[in-house]
Design an enzyme around this catalytic site. Structure first.
Site, PDB file in Angstrom:
ATOM      1  N   LYS A 114      72.507  52.331  18.794  1.00 50.14           N
ATOM      2  CA  LYS A 114      73.356  53.358  19.405  1.00 50.14           C
ATOM      3  C   LYS A 114      74.836  53.052  19.225  1.00 50.14           C
ATOM      4  O   LYS A 114      75.647  53.977  19.091  1.00 50.14           O
ATOM      5  CB  LYS A 114      73.029  53.518  20.898  1.00 50.14           C
ATOM      6  N   LYS A 198      62.254  57.943  14.195  1.00 47.93           N
ATOM      7  CA  LYS A 198      61.691  58.380  15.473  1.00 47.93           C
ATOM      8  C   LYS A 198      62.095  59.824  15.794  1.00 47.93           C
ATOM      9  O   LYS A 198      63.230  60.209  15.507  1.00 47.93           O
ATOM     10  CB  LYS A 198      62.259  57.438  16.545  1.00 47.93           C
ATOM     11  N   LYS A 201      65.973  63.042  20.722  1.00 48.54           N
ATOM     12  CA  LYS A 201      66.808  64.092  21.319  1.00 48.54           C
ATOM     13  C   LYS A 201      68.136  64.225  20.616  1.00 48.54           C
ATOM     14  O   LYS A 201      68.742  65.286  20.580  1.00 48.54           O
ATOM     15  CB  LYS A 201      67.189  63.687  22.750  1.00 48.54           C
TER      16      LYS A 201
HETATM   17  P1  AMP Z   1      64.302  58.973  26.888  1.00 46.03           P
HETATM   18  O1  AMP Z   1      64.299  60.387  26.469  1.00 46.03           O
HETATM   19  O2  AMP Z   1      64.986  58.076  25.922  1.00 46.03           O
HETATM   20  O3  AMP Z   1      64.714  58.776  28.300  1.00 46.03           O
HETATM   21  O4  AMP Z   1      62.775  58.542  26.807  1.00 46.03           O
HETATM   22  C1  AMP Z   1      61.812  58.881  27.790  1.00 46.03           C
HETATM   23  C2  AMP Z   1      60.470  58.294  27.428  1.00 46.03           C
HETATM   24  O5  AMP Z   1      59.981  58.886  26.216  1.00 46.03           O
HETATM   25  C3  AMP Z   1      60.508  56.777  27.166  1.00 46.03           C
HETATM   26  O6  AMP Z   1      59.356  56.179  27.731  1.00 46.03           O
HETATM   27  C4  AMP Z   1      60.491  56.662  25.665  1.00 46.03           C
HETATM   28  O7  AMP Z   1      59.894  55.467  25.231  1.00 46.03           O
HETATM   29  C5  AMP Z   1      59.631  57.870  25.273  1.00 46.03           C
HETATM   30  N1  AMP Z   1      59.953  58.351  23.909  1.00 46.03           N
HETATM   31  C6  AMP Z   1      61.144  58.845  23.480  1.00 46.03           C
HETATM   32  N2  AMP Z   1      61.089  59.208  22.180  1.00 46.03           N
HETATM   33  C7  AMP Z   1      59.808  58.934  21.768  1.00 46.03           C
HETATM   34  C8  AMP Z   1      59.100  59.091  20.523  1.00 46.03           C
HETATM   35  N3  AMP Z   1      59.690  59.608  19.444  1.00 46.03           N
HETATM   36  N4  AMP Z   1      57.806  58.700  20.473  1.00 46.03           N
HETATM   37  C9  AMP Z   1      57.188  58.182  21.580  1.00 46.03           C
HETATM   38  N5  AMP Z   1      57.792  58.014  22.778  1.00 46.03           N
HETATM   39  C10 AMP Z   1      59.084  58.381  22.881  1.00 46.03           C
END
Ligand code: AMP
Ligand code: TRP
Length: 333
Positions: A114, A198, A201
């Site tokens: 990041k 990956k 968002k």
């Molecule tokens: P965040 O949006 O970064 O707060 O992520 C929320 C949850 O979604 C966390 O447990 C991440 O590990 C999971 N996550 C985010 N992106 C992915 C992805 N591409 N594949 C699997 N899990 C994800």
């Protein structure tokens, strides 16, 4: 022993299929088990480690709550709250930051990704982000933390911080050492445009992901345009090794339909992508469209969403403020 489950999701908009399959789907499953006590936190303090527009952030906090509920988390059985409403999180993060070590944080790959090349210009919050995450988890004596694979390193750090704090203050098990719950298969959903990256968002191209707010037509279009290769689908899992896009799409299909990759490979062996994609779109629409509709309905009911957050705040605040009080006592304050 009852499991104490804790997890967090950042309210940074664009919640997508990766969030759902990697994390939220598992939250729902765990929260349906009566033996488990579950806490799901909208981690708004984590969101501000990168710049946020206050008005958008406020909407995104509510949208994340709406998403939890639309996916099937029952707010009467699980605690849903936003991190900034419980001051103990910021406070415990400071207390723990004095046990955490620079060297440990320096190894975090998410920070490196990041912050990019310009580390000197990254915020201190972005660097110390995993300490706040450790505070989130440790305040509730959490035993299990369901997350996607990308958070594994942060959880290992959380365990190290808890251990070090317990050693520093000479009390074994004052902070409980939590176990990560990471799905064995499909714990990392990849971009629809590049099977080696990956699904995220923050990716600029909206067609790289399926958002949980996409309507039917967008889902079908995004799958139609998803990157593939020129070969027909393989007949064994081994043949997916050099084919990241095929592997990802088959993985998404398996996860959505709750089947194994093995079975999906067998179902589509030798078929071409266009036929497989029609099936994939269909199962995705069946699963995601009701969620999308429910998010869009709930998002207008601000009063309802705010009530859930307030109720969750009261319950979480009680647990977390008591734990911080105990930390104070232990530390000589
Ligand atoms: P965040 O949006 O970064 O707060 O992520 C929320 C949850 O979604 C966390 O447990 C991440 O590990 C999971 N996550 C985010 N992106 C992915 C992805 N591409 N594949 C699997 N899990 C994800
Ligand atoms: N860092 C996690 C992510 O980006 C979100 C998070 C914050 C979290 N605090 C947490 C996850 C505590 C699990 C437990 O996905």
């Amino acid at each position: 022993m009852n499991k104490k489950i804790f997890s967090g999701v950042q309210p940074t908009g664009n919640l997508h299929l990766g969030n759902y399959l990697g994390a939220i789907k598992n939250f729902v499953k765990l929260s349906n088990d009566k033996e488990n006590e579950c806490i799901f936190c909208v981690v708004d303090l984590h969101a501000i480690t990168t710049k946020q527009d206050p008005k958008e952030l406020r909407n995104n906090i509510r949208e994340t709550v709406a998403t939890f509920i639309a996916c099937g988390i029952n707010p009467e059985k699980s605690i849903i709250f936003n991190q900034s409403s419980v001051p103990a999180h910021s406070e415990a993060a400071w207390l723990l930051s004095c046990s955490a070590r620079m060297g440990w944080l320096n190894r975090m790959t998410q920070f490196k990704e990041k912050a990019g090349k310009n580390k000197e210009k990254a915020s201190i919050g972005l660097f110390s982000y995993p300490v706040l995450m450790a505070a989130d988890i440790l305040l509730y004596d959490s035993t299990h933390v369901p997350v996607g694979e990308d958070q594994k390193q942060h959880l290992e750090l959380c365990r190290d911080i808890a251990q070090k704090f317990n050693n520093d203050y000479g009390i074994d098990e004052f902070l409980k050492i939590p176990e990560p719950l990471i799905q064995k298969e499909f714990s990392r959903i990849m971009s629809l445009k590049d099977g080696t990256r990956k699904m995220s968002k923050s990716e600029l191209s909206d067609s790289s992901r399926i958002n949980l707010t996409d309507d039917k037509d967008s889902i079908v279009n995004k799958i139609k345009k998803a990157k593939t290769d020129t070969l027909p689908l393989p007949s064994t899992i081994d043949q997916l090794i050099e084919r990241p896009e095929a592997k990802n799409l088959l993985g998404i299909y398996s996860s959505i339909t709750d089947t194994t990759l093995d079975k999906s490979v067998d179902e589509f062996k030798g078929k071409n992508f266009s036929e497989f994609k029609e099936n994939l779109s269909q199962v995705l629409v069946e699963k995601i469209d009701p969620i999308t509709k429910e998010i869009k309905r709930l998002i207008y009911d601000k009063g309802f969403l705010d009530e859930i957050l307030f109720d969750g705040h009261k319950k979480a605040n009680k647990i977390a403020s008591e734990k911080v009080k105990k930390m104070h006592k232990l530390m000589g304050f």
